[in-house]
Design a protein around this motif. Structure first.
Motif, mmCIF file in Angstrom:
data_model
loop_
_atom_site.group_PDB
_atom_site.id
_atom_site.type_symbol
_atom_site.label_atom_id
_atom_site.label_comp_id
_atom_site.label_asym_id
_atom_site.label_seq_id
_atom_site.Cartn_x
_atom_site.Cartn_y
_atom_site.Cartn_z
ATOM 1 N N CYS A 183 0.822 -1.199 0.000
ATOM 2 C CA CYS A 183 0.000 0.000 0.000
ATOM 3 C C CYS A 183 0.862 1.257 0.000
ATOM 4 N N PHE A 184 2.094 1.139 0.355
ATOM 5 C CA PHE A 184 2.964 2.300 0.500
ATOM 6 C C PHE A 184 3.848 2.470 -0.712
ATOM 7 N N ALA A 185 4.179 3.719 -0.965
ATOM 8 C CA ALA A 185 5.160 4.010 -1.995
ATOM 9 C C ALA A 185 6.534 3.614 -1.472
ATOM 10 N N LYS A 186 7.461 3.489 -2.376
ATOM 11 C CA LYS A 186 8.826 3.229 -1.934
ATOM 12 C C LYS A 186 9.270 4.365 -1.030
ATOM 13 N N THR A 187 9.957 4.008 0.012
ATOM 14 C CA THR A 187 10.444 5.048 0.905
ATOM 15 C C THR A 187 11.750 5.590 0.361
ATOM 16 N N TYR A 245 -0.487 18.788 -0.734
ATOM 17 C CA TYR A 245 0.565 18.451 -1.692
ATOM 18 C C TYR A 245 -0.030 17.731 -2.910
ATOM 19 N N MET A 246 -0.893 16.726 -2.643
ATOM 20 C CA MET A 246 -1.458 15.955 -3.761
ATOM 21 C C MET A 246 -2.326 16.843 -4.644
ATOM 22 N N ILE A 247 -3.119 17.728 -4.049
ATOM 23 C CA ILE A 247 -3.957 18.637 -4.835
ATOM 24 C C ILE A 247 -3.089 19.584 -5.658
ATOM 25 N N ALA A 248 -2.089 20.175 -5.049
ATOM 26 C CA ALA A 248 -1.215 21.130 -5.742
ATOM 27 C C ALA A 248 -0.480 20.487 -6.909
ATOM 28 N N LEU A 293 -1.818 11.296 -6.842
ATOM 29 C CA LEU A 293 -2.243 10.461 -5.725
ATOM 30 C C LEU A 293 -1.067 9.559 -5.406
ATOM 31 N N ASN A 294 -0.438 9.768 -4.250
ATOM 32 C CA ASN A 294 0.718 8.958 -3.907
ATOM 33 C C ASN A 294 1.008 9.036 -2.404
ATOM 34 N N HIS A 295 2.056 8.351 -2.008
ATOM 35 C CA HIS A 295 2.507 8.340 -0.614
ATOM 36 C C HIS A 295 3.843 9.075 -0.476
ATOM 37 N N GLU A 323 -0.310 4.291 6.399
ATOM 38 C CA GLU A 323 -1.053 5.338 5.706
ATOM 39 C C GLU A 323 -1.898 4.766 4.580
ATOM 40 N N ASN A 324 -3.134 5.271 4.462
ATOM 41 C CA ASN A 324 -4.007 4.996 3.324
ATOM 42 C C ASN A 324 -4.310 6.327 2.649
ATOM 43 N N VAL A 325 -4.329 6.329 1.319
ATOM 44 C CA VAL A 325 -4.754 7.506 0.574
ATOM 45 C C VAL A 325 -5.795 7.066 -0.452
ATOM 46 N N ALA A 326 -6.617 8.023 -0.873
ATOM 47 C CA ALA A 326 -7.626 7.762 -1.897
ATOM 48 C C ALA A 326 -7.970 9.079 -2.579
ATOM 49 N N TYR A 327 -8.666 8.959 -3.714
ATOM 50 C CA TYR A 327 -8.993 10.124 -4.511
ATOM 51 C C TYR A 327 -10.318 9.899 -5.233
ATOM 52 N N ASN A 328 -11.115 10.944 -5.289
ATOM 53 C CA ASN A 328 -12.305 11.008 -6.119
ATOM 54 C C ASN A 328 -13.444 10.084 -5.678
ATOM 55 N N TYR A 329 -13.560 9.808 -4.404
ATOM 56 C CA TYR A 329 -14.739 9.116 -3.889
ATOM 57 C C TYR A 329 -15.675 10.186 -3.361
#
Length: 167
Positions: A20-24, A82-85, A89-91, A112-118
């Motif tokens: 679920c996570f991006a590479k650190t 940050y994601m909006i600017a 959609l990421n971590h 962490e969980n992220v989501a977009y456009n629900y």
């Protein structure tokens, strides 16, 4: 010794994060935003609703309800901004957010969980529960959480960031 153990725990946590996570990435210490545990946060209706839905789900399967922490919600809101600017959609910089929560709140684990456009809190929770990595975070051995639901003023689409911590 305690500092070494905490550092080792943080490294182990980063290595064992699920898909679920991006590479650190290695984050320079001076880039970490350190807050205070007594920060204020003004929750909107969508955030309060989603927190309640997550806690209702956890309790329904025999887990503890999570306590909301303003400090964590502020980190979530920063990530949404940050994601909006950047229209992504990421971590990105999760390592930095996690390190901040570990330092400020003495957290032992962070996810962490992220989501977009629900459009609704129910829809985003359903999507997270349908994803093994996100579901694992929701069902994890956590004690506290924070959330931010932010709307992109240009598109009207919602961004969600939810961070869990074991304190």
């Amino acid at each position: 010794m305690k500092k070494i153990l905490r550092t080792m725990m943080f490294v182990v946590m980063l290595i064992t994060m699920n898909s679920c996570f991006a590479k650190t990435e290695k984050v320079p210490h001076d880039k970490v935003i350190i807050g205070t545990p007594d920060e204020n946060y003004s929750y909107n209706d969508a955030e309060l609703e989603l927190m309640q839905l997550i806690n209702n789900y956890r309790v329904s399967i025999g887990l503890n309800a999570l306590e909301k922490v303003n400090h964590i919600s502020n980190r979530c809101e920063e990530h949404n901004k940050y994601m909006i600017a950047n229209n992504v959609l990421n971590h990105k910089d999760f390592a930095s957010r996690s390190e901040d929560i570990v330092k400020v709140l003495s957290a032992k684990n962070v996810a962490e969980n992220v989501a977009y456009n629900y459009k609704t809190s129910e829809a985003v929770l359903k999507a997270w529960l349908s994803s093994p990595g996100h579901k694992k975070n929701i069902e994890g051995k956590y004690t506290h959480f924070g959330i931010s639901v932010s709307t992109d003023p240009a598109t009207g689409k919602k961004y969600y960031t939810n961070i869990f911590a074991r304190i």
